[in-house]
Design a protein around this motif. Structure first.
Motif, PDB file in Angstrom:
ATOM      1  N   ILE A 156      32.758 -55.603 -73.973  1.00  0.00           N
ATOM      2  CA  ILE A 156      32.685 -54.161 -73.743  1.00  0.00           C
ATOM      3  C   ILE A 156      33.992 -53.526 -74.193  1.00  0.00           C
ATOM      4  O   ILE A 156      35.075 -53.971 -73.816  1.00  0.00           O
ATOM      5  CB  ILE A 156      32.415 -53.833 -72.262  1.00  0.00           C
ATOM      6  CG1 ILE A 156      30.976 -54.217 -71.899  1.00  0.00           C
ATOM      7  CG2 ILE A 156      32.668 -52.353 -71.962  1.00  0.00           C
ATOM      8  CD1 ILE A 156      30.620 -53.993 -70.442  1.00  0.00           C
ATOM      9  N   ARG A 157      33.847 -52.502 -75.010  1.00  0.00           N
ATOM     10  CA  ARG A 157      35.007 -51.722 -75.421  1.00  0.00           C
ATOM     11  C   ARG A 157      35.066 -50.471 -74.543  1.00  0.00           C
ATOM     12  O   ARG A 157      34.067 -49.776 -74.360  1.00  0.00           O
ATOM     13  CB  ARG A 157      34.893 -51.328 -76.893  1.00  0.00           C
ATOM     14  CG  ARG A 157      36.079 -50.533 -77.417  1.00  0.00           C
ATOM     15  CD  ARG A 157      35.875 -50.163 -78.874  1.00  0.00           C
ATOM     16  NE  ARG A 157      36.937 -49.290 -79.360  1.00  0.00           N
ATOM     17  CZ  ARG A 157      36.927 -48.689 -80.544  1.00  0.00           C
ATOM     18  NH1 ARG A 157      35.895 -48.874 -81.359  1.00  0.00           N
ATOM     19  NH2 ARG A 157      37.926 -47.906 -80.901  1.00  0.00           N
ATOM     20  N   ALA A 158      36.248 -50.194 -74.001  1.00  0.00           N
ATOM     21  CA  ALA A 158      36.410 -49.058 -73.101  1.00  0.00           C
ATOM     22  C   ALA A 158      37.559 -48.176 -73.569  1.00  0.00           C
ATOM     23  O   ALA A 158      38.554 -48.668 -74.099  1.00  0.00           O
ATOM     24  CB  ALA A 158      36.681 -49.551 -71.682  1.00  0.00           C
ATOM     25  N   MET A 159      37.408 -46.867 -73.380  1.00  0.00           N
ATOM     26  CA  MET A 159      38.461 -45.919 -73.726  1.00  0.00           C
ATOM     27  C   MET A 159      38.796 -45.072 -72.499  1.00  0.00           C
ATOM     28  O   MET A 159      38.106 -44.108 -72.183  1.00  0.00           O
ATOM     29  CB  MET A 159      38.021 -45.018 -74.888  1.00  0.00           C
ATOM     30  CG  MET A 159      38.966 -43.836 -75.170  1.00  0.00           C
ATOM     31  SD  MET A 159      40.706 -44.306 -75.469  1.00  0.00           S
ATOM     32  CE  MET A 159      40.526 -45.179 -77.025  1.00  0.00           C
ATOM     33  N   PRO A 160      39.836 -45.469 -71.738  1.00  0.00           N
ATOM     34  CA  PRO A 160      40.285 -44.644 -70.613  1.00  0.00           C
ATOM     35  C   PRO A 160      41.303 -43.611 -71.102  1.00  0.00           C
ATOM     36  O   PRO A 160      41.649 -43.584 -72.289  1.00  0.00           O
ATOM     37  CB  PRO A 160      40.941 -45.663 -69.684  1.00  0.00           C
ATOM     38  CG  PRO A 160      41.493 -46.699 -70.639  1.00  0.00           C
ATOM     39  CD  PRO A 160      40.586 -46.710 -71.859  1.00  0.00           C
ATOM     40  N   ASN A 161      41.770 -42.762 -70.207  1.00  0.00           N
ATOM     41  CA  ASN A 161      42.867 -41.862 -70.569  1.00  0.00           C
ATOM     42  C   ASN A 161      43.940 -41.875 -69.491  1.00  0.00           C
ATOM     43  O   ASN A 161      43.770 -42.466 -68.417  1.00  0.00           O
ATOM     44  CB  ASN A 161      42.363 -40.445 -70.878  1.00  0.00           C
ATOM     45  CG  ASN A 161      41.661 -39.780 -69.706  1.00  0.00           C
ATOM     46  OD1 ASN A 161      41.586 -40.334 -68.609  1.00  0.00           O
ATOM     47  ND2 ASN A 161      41.143 -38.593 -69.932  1.00  0.00           N
ATOM     48  N   THR A 162      45.065 -41.241 -69.777  1.00  0.00           N
ATOM     49  CA  THR A 162      46.243 -41.412 -68.926  1.00  0.00           C
ATOM     50  C   THR A 162      46.115 -40.870 -67.506  1.00  0.00           C
ATOM     51  O   THR A 162      46.809 -41.391 -66.617  1.00  0.00           O
ATOM     52  CB  THR A 162      47.490 -40.793 -69.588  1.00  0.00           C
ATOM     53  OG1 THR A 162      47.225 -39.426 -69.916  1.00  0.00           O
ATOM     54  CG2 THR A 162      47.865 -41.556 -70.841  1.00  0.00           C
ATOM     55  N   PRO A 163      45.261 -39.869 -67.202  1.00  0.00           N
ATOM     56  CA  PRO A 163      45.115 -39.499 -65.791  1.00  0.00           C
ATOM     57  C   PRO A 163      44.595 -40.637 -64.916  1.00  0.00           C
ATOM     58  O   PRO A 163      44.556 -40.502 -63.689  1.00  0.00           O
ATOM     59  CB  PRO A 163      44.118 -38.321 -65.849  1.00  0.00           C
ATOM     60  CG  PRO A 163      44.369 -37.703 -67.185  1.00  0.00           C
ATOM     61  CD  PRO A 163      44.612 -38.871 -68.094  1.00  0.00           C
ATOM     62  N   ALA A 164      44.214 -41.752 -65.519  1.00  0.00           N
ATOM     63  CA  ALA A 164      43.859 -42.947 -64.746  1.00  0.00           C
ATOM     64  C   ALA A 164      45.013 -43.358 -63.837  1.00  0.00           C
ATOM     65  O   ALA A 164      44.793 -43.952 -62.777  1.00  0.00           O
ATOM     66  CB  ALA A 164      43.499 -44.098 -65.688  1.00  0.00           C
ATOM     67  N   ALA A 165      46.241 -43.033 -64.237  1.00  0.00           N
ATOM     68  CA  ALA A 165      47.412 -43.408 -63.444  1.00  0.00           C
ATOM     69  C   ALA A 165      47.405 -42.768 -62.059  1.00  0.00           C
ATOM     70  O   ALA A 165      48.045 -43.274 -61.130  1.00  0.00           O
ATOM     71  CB  ALA A 165      48.692 -43.025 -64.182  1.00  0.00           C
TER      72      ALA A 165
ATOM     73  N   GLY B 134      41.199 -40.401 -64.099  1.00  0.00           N
ATOM     74  CA  GLY B 134      40.865 -40.621 -65.494  1.00  0.00           C
ATOM     75  C   GLY B 134      39.371 -40.550 -65.751  1.00  0.00           C
ATOM     76  O   GLY B 134      38.560 -40.395 -64.829  1.00  0.00           O
ATOM     77  N   ILE B 135      39.023 -40.658 -67.016  1.00  0.00           N
ATOM     78  CA  ILE B 135      37.624 -40.842 -67.393  1.00  0.00           C
ATOM     79  C   ILE B 135      37.589 -41.886 -68.499  1.00  0.00           C
ATOM     80  O   ILE B 135      38.419 -41.860 -69.418  1.00  0.00           O
ATOM     81  CB  ILE B 135      36.949 -39.526 -67.830  1.00  0.00           C
ATOM     82  CG1 ILE B 135      35.448 -39.748 -68.072  1.00  0.00           C
ATOM     83  CG2 ILE B 135      37.643 -38.904 -69.046  1.00  0.00           C
ATOM     84  CD1 ILE B 135      34.631 -38.473 -68.114  1.00  0.00           C
ATOM     85  N   THR B 136      36.668 -42.833 -68.373  1.00  0.00           N
ATOM     86  CA  THR B 136      36.577 -43.957 -69.295  1.00  0.00           C
ATOM     87  C   THR B 136      35.191 -44.007 -69.914  1.00  0.00           C
ATOM     88  O   THR B 136      34.186 -43.947 -69.196  1.00  0.00           O
ATOM     89  CB  THR B 136      36.852 -45.289 -68.567  1.00  0.00           C
ATOM     90  OG1 THR B 136      38.129 -45.237 -67.937  1.00  0.00           O
ATOM     91  CG2 THR B 136      36.818 -46.457 -69.539  1.00  0.00           C
ATOM     92  N   ALA B 137      35.136 -44.118 -71.235  1.00  0.00           N
ATOM     93  CA  ALA B 137      33.869 -44.289 -71.944  1.00  0.00           C
ATOM     94  C   ALA B 137      33.714 -45.756 -72.318  1.00  0.00           C
ATOM     95  O   ALA B 137      34.680 -46.399 -72.738  1.00  0.00           O
ATOM     96  CB  ALA B 137      33.838 -43.421 -73.200  1.00  0.00           C
ATOM     97  N   ILE B 138      32.507 -46.303 -72.161  1.00  0.00           N
ATOM     98  CA  ILE B 138      32.283 -47.721 -72.448  1.00  0.00           C
ATOM     99  C   ILE B 138      31.084 -47.904 -73.372  1.00  0.00           C
ATOM    100  O   ILE B 138      30.155 -47.114 -73.383  1.00  0.00           O
ATOM    101  CB  ILE B 138      32.074 -48.546 -71.151  1.00  0.00           C
ATOM    102  CG1 ILE B 138      30.831 -48.067 -70.385  1.00  0.00           C
ATOM    103  CG2 ILE B 138      33.315 -48.488 -70.278  1.00  0.00           C
ATOM    104  CD1 ILE B 138      30.492 -48.944 -69.179  1.00  0.00           C
ATOM    105  N   ILE B 139      31.147 -48.986 -74.153  1.00  0.00           N
ATOM    106  CA  ILE B 139      30.045 -49.397 -75.024  1.00  0.00           C
ATOM    107  C   ILE B 139      30.128 -50.916 -75.194  1.00  0.00           C
ATOM    108  O   ILE B 139      31.234 -51.470 -75.284  1.00  0.00           O
ATOM    109  CB  ILE B 139      30.092 -48.691 -76.407  1.00  0.00           C
ATOM    110  CG1 ILE B 139      28.857 -49.012 -77.245  1.00  0.00           C
ATOM    111  CG2 ILE B 139      31.379 -49.018 -77.147  1.00  0.00           C
ATOM    112  CD1 ILE B 139      27.582 -48.410 -76.735  1.00  0.00           C
ATOM    113  N   GLY B 140      28.989 -51.585 -75.200  1.00  0.00           N
ATOM    114  CA  GLY B 140      28.998 -53.036 -75.293  1.00  0.00           C
ATOM    115  C   GLY B 140      28.329 -53.554 -76.549  1.00  0.00           C
ATOM    116  O   GLY B 140      27.624 -52.817 -77.248  1.00  0.00           O
TER     117      GLY B 140
END
Length: 270
Positions: A114-123, A127-133
């Protein structure tokens, strides 16, 4: 889903800002530090005090191997984990600009990835993370990834990996656009006679508050904009500048996001 992680353990490759934010969320939940193995060349004091297993031999078949190293470190990091491929271990990557095919080269096409793209507000857990497998990823795998990544914010699923460049441009790079908005709002406030500290306080709180309202309100951002805009008032005067179709926000943001998406495509091909 997290029961499998608790039973089989998980591996975290890289524990910088993003890795630390995720690990802190997991440990704050129900995951025992004894179920986590971390590989990191420069473990922080916080990591060393967390109780997880650091830079030791990895388990044979962990439930998850999550890769959170910077793209330029991928060539060194991946070979250390290649033995986890081809089995039941789910590989999740939060590395920017690295396509699934790159991980299939290391772990094999039979490995669920799975490839995921989070962003820095995750700290700060916002944050918001998009995923695709890949083709080997099942609904169970996706749900497990959502359970893990929701420790740092919202999770959305993509329909295809080609959407990842647009996600990178909108939410991955997006926090920088917002930070620049705060900068420029504060600078404009100074130009109108406010002190630097007061201008920055007003700009920062306004952007943060408006973002929270946009998330929680039942209305869309277009209606929220209308709600705060009185006819012939101050907000309308400003919006006539910002919404100008020649050189306002619509034109600038389309250009900016396209530039970021194009660069993401270039990096994926490198």
């Amino acid at each position: 889903m997290m029961e499998a992680v608790a039973r089989q353990g998980m591996v975290l490759m890289g524990c910088g800002k993003m890795g630390s934010a995720m690990l802190a969320g997991w440990l704050k939940g129900s995951l025992s530090p004894k179920a986590v193995w971390v590989k990191d060349p420069n473990p922080s004091d916080w990591l060393q005090a967390s109780g997880v297993q650091i830079n030791t031999d990895l388990p044979d078949a962990p439930a998850v191997a999550l890769i959170a190293v910077k793209p330029q470190m991928m060539g060194e990091a991946l070979p250390q984990m290649s033995a986890l491929g081809g089995g039941d271990t789910l590989v999740i990557s939060v590395a920017a600009g690295t396509p699934i095919s790159k991980f299939e080269d290391t772990f094999g096409a039979d490995t669920p990835i799975i490839r995921a793209m989070p962003n820095t507000p995750a700290a700060v857990g916002r944050g918001i993370t998009a995923i695709i497998g890949n083709a080997k990823v099942t609904e169970t795998h996706l749900q497990l990834a959502e359970d893990l990544l929701s420790a740092v914010g919202q999770v959305v699923r993509l329909e295809s990996e080609t959407q990842m460049d647009a996600v990178t441009a909108v939410s991955g790079s997006g926090p920088a656009y917002v930070f620049h908005l705060i900068e420029t709002m504060a600078a404009a406030g100074e130009a109108e006679g406010l002190s630097p500290d007061l201008a920055l306080t007003l700009a920062r709180a306004t952007v943060a508050g408006a973002g929270a309202l946009a998330e929680e309100a039942g209305e869309g951002p277009d209606q929220l904009r209308v709600n705060v805009t009185s006819p012939n008032g101050t907000t309308q005067a400003a919006l006539e500048v910002l919404m100008n179709e020649e050189d306002g926000f619509p034109v600038l943001l389309r250009r900016a996001i396209k530039a970021a998406a194009d660069r993401s495509k270039e990096l994926s091909r490198d």
